[in-house]
Motif scaffolding. Structure first.
Motif, short mmCIF file in Angstrom:
data_model
loop_
_atom_site.label_atom_id
_atom_site.label_comp_id
_atom_site.label_asym_id
_atom_site.label_seq_id
_atom_site.Cartn_x
_atom_site.Cartn_y
_atom_site.Cartn_z
N VAL A 1 0.85 -1.18 0.00
CA VAL A 1 0.00 0.00 0.00
C VAL A 1 0.89 1.24 0.00
CG1 VAL A 1 -1.74 1.31 1.26
CG2 VAL A 1 -1.86 -1.20 1.21
N PHE A 2 0.75 2.06 -1.04
CA PHE A 2 1.47 3.33 -1.09
C PHE A 2 0.79 4.23 -2.11
CE2 PHE A 2 3.61 0.44 -4.05
CZ PHE A 2 3.67 1.17 -5.22
N ASP A 3 1.00 5.53 -1.94
CA ASP A 3 0.49 6.54 -2.87
C ASP A 3 1.56 6.79 -3.92
OD1 ASP A 3 -0.47 8.73 -4.23
OD2 ASP A 3 -0.69 10.01 -2.46
N ILE A 4 1.28 6.38 -5.15
CA ILE A 4 2.28 6.50 -6.21
C ILE A 4 2.64 7.96 -6.49
CG2 ILE A 4 0.71 6.62 -8.19
CD1 ILE A 4 2.58 4.57 -9.58
N ASN A 5 1.82 8.89 -6.00
CA ASN A 5 2.08 10.31 -6.16
C ASN A 5 3.09 10.83 -5.13
OD1 ASN A 5 1.66 12.74 -7.52
ND2 ASN A 5 -0.02 13.35 -6.19
N ASP A 6 3.43 9.97 -4.16
CA ASP A 6 4.35 10.33 -3.09
C ASP A 6 5.66 9.59 -3.30
OD1 ASP A 6 5.77 10.33 -0.60
OD2 ASP A 6 3.93 10.84 0.45
N LYS A 7 6.70 10.33 -3.72
CA LYS A 7 7.98 9.71 -4.07
C LYS A 7 8.58 8.95 -2.89
CE LYS A 7 12.72 10.92 -5.42
NZ LYS A 7 13.63 12.04 -5.78
N ALA A 8 8.62 9.57 -1.73
CA ALA A 8 9.24 8.93 -0.58
C ALA A 8 8.49 7.68 -0.15
CB ALA A 8 9.31 9.93 0.59
N SER B 1 9.10 4.89 -2.83
CA SER B 1 10.45 4.32 -2.74
C SER B 1 10.58 3.43 -1.50
CB SER B 1 11.49 5.44 -2.69
OG SER B 1 11.47 6.17 -3.89
N SER B 2 10.02 3.88 -0.38
CA SER B 2 10.08 3.11 0.86
C SER B 2 9.38 1.77 0.70
CB SER B 2 9.46 3.90 2.01
OG SER B 2 9.43 3.13 3.19
N ALA B 3 8.18 1.78 0.10
CA ALA B 3 7.41 0.54 -0.06
C ALA B 3 8.10 -0.43 -1.02
CB ALA B 3 6.00 0.88 -0.57
N ILE B 4 8.63 0.08 -2.12
CA ILE B 4 9.29 -0.78 -3.10
C ILE B 4 10.58 -1.37 -2.52
CG2 ILE B 4 10.46 -0.85 -5.34
CD1 ILE B 4 7.39 -0.79 -5.51
N ASN B 5 11.36 -0.56 -1.86
CA ASN B 5 12.61 -1.07 -1.28
C ASN B 5 12.35 -2.08 -0.18
OD1 ASN B 5 14.48 0.35 -2.91
ND2 ASN B 5 14.16 2.21 -1.72
N LYS B 6 11.29 -1.88 0.59
CA LYS B 6 10.92 -2.86 1.62
C LYS B 6 10.50 -4.17 0.97
CE LYS B 6 8.12 -3.50 5.79
NZ LYS B 6 7.76 -4.88 5.49
N PHE B 7 9.74 -4.08 -0.11
CA PHE B 7 9.32 -5.28 -0.83
C PHE B 7 10.54 -6.05 -1.34
CE2 PHE B 7 8.26 -7.55 -4.73
CZ PHE B 7 7.15 -8.30 -4.33
N LEU B 8 11.50 -5.34 -1.89
CA LEU B 8 12.70 -5.99 -2.41
C LEU B 8 13.48 -6.68 -1.29
CD1 LEU B 8 13.89 -3.24 -4.92
CD2 LEU B 8 12.94 -5.48 -5.51
N ARG B 9 13.55 -6.03 -0.14
CA ARG B 9 14.26 -6.64 1.00
C ARG B 9 13.52 -7.88 1.52
NH1 ARG B 9 14.55 -1.23 2.70
NH2 ARG B 9 12.92 -1.63 4.24
N ASP B 10 12.21 -7.78 1.61
CA ASP B 10 11.43 -8.84 2.24
C ASP B 10 11.14 -10.02 1.32
OD1 ASP B 10 11.38 -7.22 4.44
OD2 ASP B 10 9.28 -6.60 4.24
N HIS B 11 10.97 -9.75 0.03
CA HIS B 11 10.48 -10.78 -0.88
C HIS B 11 11.39 -11.03 -2.08
CE1 HIS B 11 6.80 -10.68 1.43
NE2 HIS B 11 6.70 -9.38 1.22
N ASN C 1 5.89 10.15 -13.39
CA ASN C 1 6.90 10.20 -12.34
C ASN C 1 6.75 9.04 -11.36
OD1 ASN C 1 7.67 12.58 -13.54
ND2 ASN C 1 6.80 13.92 -11.99
N GLY C 2 5.51 8.76 -10.97
CA GLY C 2 5.27 7.66 -10.05
C GLY C 2 5.71 6.33 -10.62
N VAL C 3 5.48 6.15 -11.90
CA VAL C 3 5.90 4.91 -12.57
C VAL C 3 7.42 4.77 -12.53
CG1 VAL C 3 6.01 3.76 -14.81
CG2 VAL C 3 3.87 4.77 -14.04
N PHE C 4 8.12 5.87 -12.73
CA PHE C 4 9.58 5.85 -12.65
C PHE C 4 10.05 5.44 -11.25
CE2 PHE C 4 13.52 7.96 -11.41
CZ PHE C 4 14.39 7.45 -12.35
N HIS C 5 9.43 6.00 -10.23
CA HIS C 5 9.86 5.72 -8.86
C HIS C 5 9.59 4.27 -8.46
CE1 HIS C 5 10.90 9.83 -8.49
NE2 HIS C 5 9.67 10.29 -8.45
N VAL C 6 8.57 3.66 -9.05
CA VAL C 6 8.34 2.23 -8.85
C VAL C 6 9.38 1.41 -9.59
CG1 VAL C 6 6.78 0.30 -9.38
CG2 VAL C 6 5.86 2.41 -8.40
N THR C 7 9.62 1.78 -10.84
CA THR C 7 10.39 0.94 -11.75
C THR C 7 11.89 0.97 -11.52
OG1 THR C 7 8.68 1.32 -13.42
CG2 THR C 7 10.78 0.43 -14.19
#
Length: 263
Positions: free
Chosen positions: A61-68, A71-81, A116-122
């Motif tokens: 769960v994250f707001d793709i309009n919020d860069k921080a 990034s926090s949600a994606i990096n946590k996903f990468l660490r955990d999964h 921009n949000g797509v970039f921060h996810v990708t």
């Protein structure tokens, strides 16, 4: 072809797939499609309520309009999964507008969400894919990126998405990463329901523009994204696949009203 052979050819059984915008009509069709192929499907959306009841291995769960926050949600996903084998960039937002209705706030909001949000996810996922030795990224863009059908800010963002997709294909292909885009036309999702309540005649105005005479379904968009993600598309990268009922092939409305009308 047996089910087992099909799974082997497609090469997605047990693969980790991350889908953004998972709670929407196309998102849910994507989840169903990849689950049916035996993939391990994770989904992301802007609120927990949009993910409730969906058959997901993991929910973000994250707001793709919020860069921080993104990034926090994606990096946590990468660490955990770990690193996903497939990323489907499906999250997005549009509204019906013409150029005279677009001001600076509208422009910035649409670019922020849809580009921009797509970039921060990708970006962090592609970096992890490169370190892992490969992966597939599919962007759900739009026919608005290819031709003008209104919604100019959204269209600019979706065109930028295709440019970013091609940059990834060209510069990250050496790391085994494939990057492609699906461009739907109008898709018959629940988002149409409130519009049709207000304008019951709307479909009668829209459908004559489509050679197939109908809107495409979320499942048809999902199948195109699935194909581009699968081993069946192993030699395809930097490509744009339209799923639009023939809309971008030509102007059927013009032919019927102007040319055929002269006969």
């Amino acid at each position: 072809m047996t089910s087992e052979t099909l799974h082997r050819v497609l090469g997605l059984r047990g693969k980790q797939v991350l889908i953004t915008g998972a709670g929407g009509g196309i998102g849910q069709a994507l989840i169903e499609t990849f689950n049916a192929a035996g993939a391990v499907v994770s989904g992301a959306d802007q609120s927990e309520s949009l993910l409730v009841g969906l058959p997901l291995a993991n929910g973000l769960v994250f707001d793709i309009n919020d860069k921080a926050q993104t990034s926090s949600a994606i990096n946590k996903f990468l660490r955990d999964h770990g690193t996903p084998d497939v990323l489907i960039n499906n999250a997005g937002f549009s509204r019906g507008e013409i150029l005279d209705q677009v001001d600076g706030n509208v422009w910035e909001n649409e670019i922020a969400i849809n580009l921009n949000g797509v970039f921060h996810v990708t970006a962090p996922i592609v970096e992890a894919m490169a370190a892992k030795g490969g992966g597939s990224v599919v962007f759900i863009s739009s026919v608005n990126a290819l031709n003008h059908y209104g919604n100019p800010a959204y269209s600019a963002a979706k065109a930028g998405m295709i440019a970013y997709m091609k940059a990834l294909a060209v510069e990250k292909g050496r790391y085994g990463i494939r990057s492609n885009a699906v461009c739907p036309g109008s898709v018959r999702t629940p988002a149409w329901d409130h519009r049709l309540e207000k304008q019951p005649e709307l479909l009668a105005k829209v459908l004559p523009h489509y050679p197939l005479g109908r809107l495409v379904t979320p499942g048809e968009v999902a199948q195109a994204a699935f194909f581009l993600s699968s081993a069946s598309a192993s030699g395809i990268t930097g490509a744009t696949l339209t799923v639009d009922g023939g809309l971008t092939a030509g102007n059927l409305h013009f032919i019927n009203d102007v040319l055929a009308g002269d006969k």
